[in-house]
Design a protein around this motif. Structure first.
Motif, PDB file in Angstrom:
ATOM      1  N   LYS A 153       0.812  -1.222   0.000  1.00 37.23           N
ATOM      2  CA  LYS A 153       0.000   0.000   0.000  1.00 37.23           C
ATOM      3  C   LYS A 153       0.848   1.276   0.000  1.00 37.23           C
ATOM      4  CE  LYS A 153      -4.228  -1.926   1.844  1.00 37.23           C
ATOM      5  NZ  LYS A 153      -5.327  -1.785   2.780  1.00 37.23           N
ATOM      6  N   GLY A 154       1.823   1.319  -0.889  1.00 38.54           N
ATOM      7  CA  GLY A 154       2.580   2.543  -1.091  1.00 38.54           C
ATOM      8  C   GLY A 154       3.793   2.756  -0.207  1.00 38.54           C
ATOM      9  N   SER A 155       4.148   1.778   0.622  1.00 38.01           N
ATOM     10  CA  SER A 155       5.352   1.938   1.449  1.00 38.01           C
ATOM     11  C   SER A 155       5.923   0.578   1.816  1.00 38.01           C
ATOM     12  CB  SER A 155       5.048   2.743   2.713  1.00 38.01           C
ATOM     13  OG  SER A 155       4.094   2.070   3.496  1.00 38.01           O
ATOM     14  N   PHE A 156       7.175   0.593   2.221  1.00 41.34           N
ATOM     15  CA  PHE A 156       7.791  -0.644   2.671  1.00 41.34           C
ATOM     16  C   PHE A 156       7.300  -0.978   4.079  1.00 41.34           C
ATOM     17  CE2 PHE A 156      10.674   0.385  -0.773  1.00 41.34           C
ATOM     18  CZ  PHE A 156      10.849  -0.864  -1.347  1.00 41.34           C
ATOM     19  N   CYS A 157       7.310  -2.229   4.401  1.00 37.02           N
ATOM     20  CA  CYS A 157       6.707  -2.760   5.620  1.00 37.02           C
ATOM     21  C   CYS A 157       7.458  -2.353   6.903  1.00 37.02           C
ATOM     22  CB  CYS A 157       6.664  -4.281   5.485  1.00 37.02           C
ATOM     23  SG  CYS A 157       5.727  -5.115   6.744  1.00 37.02           S
ATOM     24  N   MET A 158       8.768  -2.548   6.917  1.00 41.37           N
ATOM     25  CA  MET A 158       9.531  -2.316   8.148  1.00 41.37           C
ATOM     26  C   MET A 158       9.708  -0.823   8.411  1.00 41.37           C
ATOM     27  SD  MET A 158      12.349  -5.374   8.283  1.00 41.37           S
ATOM     28  CE  MET A 158      13.266  -4.872   6.875  1.00 41.37           C
ATOM     29  N   THR A 159       9.650  -0.451   9.689  1.00 41.78           N
ATOM     30  CA  THR A 159       9.814   0.944  10.072  1.00 41.78           C
ATOM     31  C   THR A 159      11.048   1.184  10.935  1.00 41.78           C
ATOM     32  OG1 THR A 159       8.360   0.639  11.977  1.00 41.78           O
ATOM     33  CG2 THR A 159       7.342   1.419   9.926  1.00 41.78           C
ATOM     34  N   GLU A 160      11.539   0.128  11.599  1.00 42.42           N
ATOM     35  CA  GLU A 160      12.717   0.287  12.460  1.00 42.42           C
ATOM     36  C   GLU A 160      13.253  -1.091  12.840  1.00 42.42           C
ATOM     37  OE1 GLU A 160      13.294   3.394  15.853  1.00 42.42           O
ATOM     38  OE2 GLU A 160      12.400   1.596  16.757  1.00 42.42           O
ATOM     39  N   VAL A 161      14.580  -1.176  12.975  1.00 45.97           N
ATOM     40  CA  VAL A 161      15.226  -2.394  13.457  1.00 45.97           C
ATOM     41  C   VAL A 161      16.112  -2.016  14.636  1.00 45.97           C
ATOM     42  CG1 VAL A 161      16.787  -4.304  12.917  1.00 45.97           C
ATOM     43  CG2 VAL A 161      15.176  -3.493  11.176  1.00 45.97           C
ATOM     44  N   MET A 162      15.905  -2.712  15.759  1.00 41.31           N
ATOM     45  CA  MET A 162      16.734  -2.506  16.949  1.00 41.31           C
ATOM     46  C   MET A 162      17.446  -3.811  17.287  1.00 41.31           C
ATOM     47  SD  MET A 162      14.123  -0.282  19.341  1.00 41.31           S
ATOM     48  CE  MET A 162      15.209  -0.313  20.730  1.00 41.31           C
ATOM     49  N   VAL A 163      18.689  -3.693  17.705  1.00 38.20           N
ATOM     50  CA  VAL A 163      19.452  -4.845  18.206  1.00 38.20           C
ATOM     51  C   VAL A 163      19.907  -4.497  19.609  1.00 38.20           C
ATOM     52  CG1 VAL A 163      21.480  -6.308  17.906  1.00 38.20           C
ATOM     53  CG2 VAL A 163      20.195  -5.540  15.894  1.00 38.20           C
ATOM     54  N   ASN A 164      19.481  -5.307  20.564  1.00 39.70           N
ATOM     55  CA  ASN A 164      19.802  -5.086  21.981  1.00 39.70           C
ATOM     56  C   ASN A 164      19.514  -3.641  22.396  1.00 39.70           C
ATOM     57  OD1 ASN A 164      20.521  -7.737  21.897  1.00 39.70           O
ATOM     58  ND2 ASN A 164      22.632  -7.444  22.484  1.00 39.70           N
ATOM     59  N   LYS A 165      18.316  -3.165  22.031  1.00 40.76           N
ATOM     60  CA  LYS A 165      17.780  -1.843  22.401  1.00 40.76           C
ATOM     61  C   LYS A 165      18.438  -0.671  21.678  1.00 40.76           C
ATOM     62  CE  LYS A 165      15.093  -3.507  25.737  1.00 40.76           C
ATOM     63  NZ  LYS A 165      13.688  -3.591  25.602  1.00 40.76           N
ATOM     64  N   LEU A 166      19.304  -0.933  20.712  1.00 43.24           N
ATOM     65  CA  LEU A 166      19.976   0.111  19.937  1.00 43.24           C
ATOM     66  C   LEU A 166      19.391   0.134  18.527  1.00 43.24           C
ATOM     67  CD1 LEU A 166      22.362   2.167  19.615  1.00 43.24           C
ATOM     68  CD2 LEU A 166      23.734   0.217  18.875  1.00 43.24           C
ATOM     69  N   VAL A 167      18.893   1.288  18.093  1.00 44.59           N
ATOM     70  CA  VAL A 167      18.350   1.410  16.740  1.00 44.59           C
ATOM     71  C   VAL A 167      19.511   1.316  15.753  1.00 44.59           C
ATOM     72  CG1 VAL A 167      17.142   2.901  15.105  1.00 44.59           C
ATOM     73  CG2 VAL A 167      16.407   2.829  17.494  1.00 44.59           C
ATOM     74  N   ILE A 168      19.440   0.319  14.864  1.00 48.55           N
ATOM     75  CA  ILE A 168      20.502   0.176  13.868  1.00 48.55           C
ATOM     76  C   ILE A 168      20.027   0.546  12.471  1.00 48.55           C
ATOM     77  CG2 ILE A 168      21.813  -1.523  15.199  1.00 48.55           C
ATOM     78  CD1 ILE A 168      20.727  -3.597  13.087  1.00 48.55           C
ATOM     79  N   LEU A 169      18.699   0.489  12.232  1.00 51.07           N
ATOM     80  CA  LEU A 169      18.127   0.894  10.956  1.00 51.07           C
ATOM     81  C   LEU A 169      16.819   1.626  11.217  1.00 51.07           C
ATOM     82  CD1 LEU A 169      18.629  -2.468   9.018  1.00 51.07           C
ATOM     83  CD2 LEU A 169      19.934  -0.369   8.656  1.00 51.07           C
ATOM     84  N   ASP A 170      16.670   2.803  10.595  1.00 57.01           N
ATOM     85  CA  ASP A 170      15.407   3.533  10.748  1.00 57.01           C
ATOM     86  C   ASP A 170      14.646   3.496   9.429  1.00 57.01           C
ATOM     87  OD1 ASP A 170      16.529   5.482   9.070  1.00 57.01           O
ATOM     88  OD2 ASP A 170      17.108   6.756  10.747  1.00 57.01           O
ATOM     89  N   SER A 171      13.484   4.115   9.396  1.00 52.96           N
ATOM     90  CA  SER A 171      12.623   4.017   8.211  1.00 52.96           C
ATOM     91  C   SER A 171      13.309   4.526   6.947  1.00 52.96           C
ATOM     92  CB  SER A 171      11.295   4.731   8.448  1.00 52.96           C
ATOM     93  OG  SER A 171      11.509   6.095   8.696  1.00 52.96           O
ATOM     94  N   ALA A 172      14.144   5.521   7.041  1.00 58.12           N
ATOM     95  CA  ALA A 172      14.847   6.039   5.864  1.00 58.12           C
ATOM     96  C   ALA A 172      15.797   5.000   5.276  1.00 58.12           C
ATOM     97  CB  ALA A 172      15.615   7.312   6.216  1.00 58.12           C
ATOM     98  N   GLN A 173      16.368   4.157   6.120  1.00 57.70           N
ATOM     99  CA  GLN A 173      17.304   3.121   5.667  1.00 57.70           C
ATOM    100  C   GLN A 173      16.589   1.845   5.236  1.00 57.70           C
ATOM    101  OE1 GLN A 173      19.170   3.480   9.503  1.00 57.70           O
ATOM    102  NE2 GLN A 173      21.122   3.926   8.523  1.00 57.70           N
ATOM    103  N   LEU A 174      15.291   1.775   5.455  1.00 54.03           N
ATOM    104  CA  LEU A 174      14.528   0.556   5.180  1.00 54.03           C
ATOM    105  C   LEU A 174      13.666   0.674   3.930  1.00 54.03           C
ATOM    106  CD1 LEU A 174      13.585  -0.264   8.860  1.00 54.03           C
ATOM    107  CD2 LEU A 174      15.156  -1.545   7.399  1.00 54.03           C
ATOM    108  N   GLN A 175      14.048   1.520   3.008  1.00 53.02           N
ATOM    109  CA  GLN A 175      13.302   1.708   1.763  1.00 53.02           C
ATOM    110  C   GLN A 175      13.831   0.775   0.674  1.00 53.02           C
ATOM    111  OE1 GLN A 175      10.499   3.749   1.818  1.00 53.02           O
ATOM    112  NE2 GLN A 175      11.085   3.609   3.966  1.00 53.02           N
ATOM    113  N   VAL A 176      13.960  -0.488   1.020  1.00 51.67           N
ATOM    114  CA  VAL A 176      14.446  -1.535   0.119  1.00 51.67           C
ATOM    115  C   VAL A 176      13.651  -2.810   0.366  1.00 51.67           C
ATOM    116  CG1 VAL A 176      16.800  -0.603  -0.077  1.00 51.67           C
ATOM    117  CG2 VAL A 176      16.245  -2.177   1.775  1.00 51.67           C
ATOM    118  N   SER A 177      13.674  -3.729  -0.602  1.00 50.00           N
ATOM    119  CA  SER A 177      12.859  -4.943  -0.505  1.00 50.00           C
ATOM    120  C   SER A 177      13.478  -6.039   0.358  1.00 50.00           C
ATOM    121  CB  SER A 177      12.563  -5.493  -1.893  1.00 50.00           C
ATOM    122  OG  SER A 177      13.767  -5.822  -2.544  1.00 50.00           O
ATOM    123  N   ALA A 178      14.752  -5.917   0.683  1.00 51.57           N
ATOM    124  CA  ALA A 178      15.406  -6.897   1.552  1.00 51.57           C
ATOM    125  C   ALA A 178      16.559  -6.207   2.271  1.00 51.57           C
ATOM    126  CB  ALA A 178      15.924  -8.074   0.744  1.00 51.57           C
TER     127      ALA A 178
END
Length: 102
Positions: free
Chosen positions: A42-67
């Motif tokens: 529906k017009g956007s990628f699914c993931m919005t944020e990735v955290m590892v051990n409470k540290l944000v390692i990827l935010d929505s701007a970095q997640l604009q890819v299919s994998a």
């Protein structure tokens, strides 16, 4: 990463802006990275944020890819270290973790 448990909790809702619980993967570092498919829905990628051990390692701007590759080998040096990954995503679309058992 070898996963001891994987919690995949979702809150049903027709509202794509509704809050939902993230996918939570818990395990130990096994000197391998994690690969995740990130569907376009529906017009956007699914993931919005990735955290590892409470540290944000990827935010929505970095997640604009299919994998994505979650590069655990750049975050951990000791095999057996505890790893907790939280993958936040939009409602009604779900990323697919490809290699939790490897």
């Amino acid at each position: 990463m070898s996963c001891a448990t994987a919690k995949n909790e979702h809150k049903s809702s027709d509202n794509s802006n509704a809050p939902i619980k993230p996918i939570i993967l818990e395990g130990t570092f096994q000197d391998k990275n994690l690969y995740v498919q990130n569907p376009y829905f529906k017009g956007s990628f699914c993931m919005t944020e990735v955290m590892v051990n409470k540290l944000v390692i990827l935010d929505s701007a970095q997640l604009q890819v299919s994998a994505i590759e979650i590069k655990l080998d750049s975050l951990f040096s000791e095999i057996g270290d505890t790893v907790i990954i939280e993958i936040s995503h939009r409602a009604n679309c779900y990323p697919k973790v490809l290699n939790t058992g490897n």
